[in-house]
Design a protein around this motif. Structure first.
Motif: not given
Length: 127
Positions: A93-117
């Protein structure tokens, strides 16, 4: 972004001496504001008036979240007691979002939506 009318209204409200108990919290991405924009001009005006003592203004620059902060976010969001099991996910998450809190949440949501989480009802935990 903010349109000119909204910025003018905000400036009028802040400059009105009868609004002594008014508190305004404004957020913007400094790297996305062009120097000649209306927002940049309004911010400069606020700084000038703050320096003159017309009102008090505090600016708090916020940078990217460090890896341990991202891991803490994930641990809290997934309701885990320990971050031992989340550090690998935090690193991605940190590598993909560069530590942007908004992008961390969006990245985690994307993982959930795709079934990875997903939440395991039987185990009562995220997997």
């Amino acid at each position: 972004w903010a349109d000119a009318a909204s910025l003018e209204l905000m400036e009028d409200l802040i400059m009105d001496r009868e609004n002594q108990n008014l508190m305004v919290v404004g957020l913007y991405r400094s790297d996305e504001v062009q120097e000649a924009s209306s927002l940049a001009q309004t911010i400069r005006s606020f700084r000038d008036n703050s320096y003159k003592g017309i009102f008090s203004m505090t600016e708090i620059p916020i940078g990217p979240i460090e890896l341990t902060g991202v891991d803490g976010m994930i641990t809290d969001l997934l309701s885990l007691d320990s971050s031992a099991s989340t550090m690998a996910l935090a690193e991605v998450c940190h590598r993909r979002t560069r530590g942007n809190a908004f992008f961390v949440l969006a990245f985690l949501r994307m993982l959930k939506d795709k079934g990875y989480l997903e939440y395991n009802l039987g185990g009562m935990k995220w997997v």
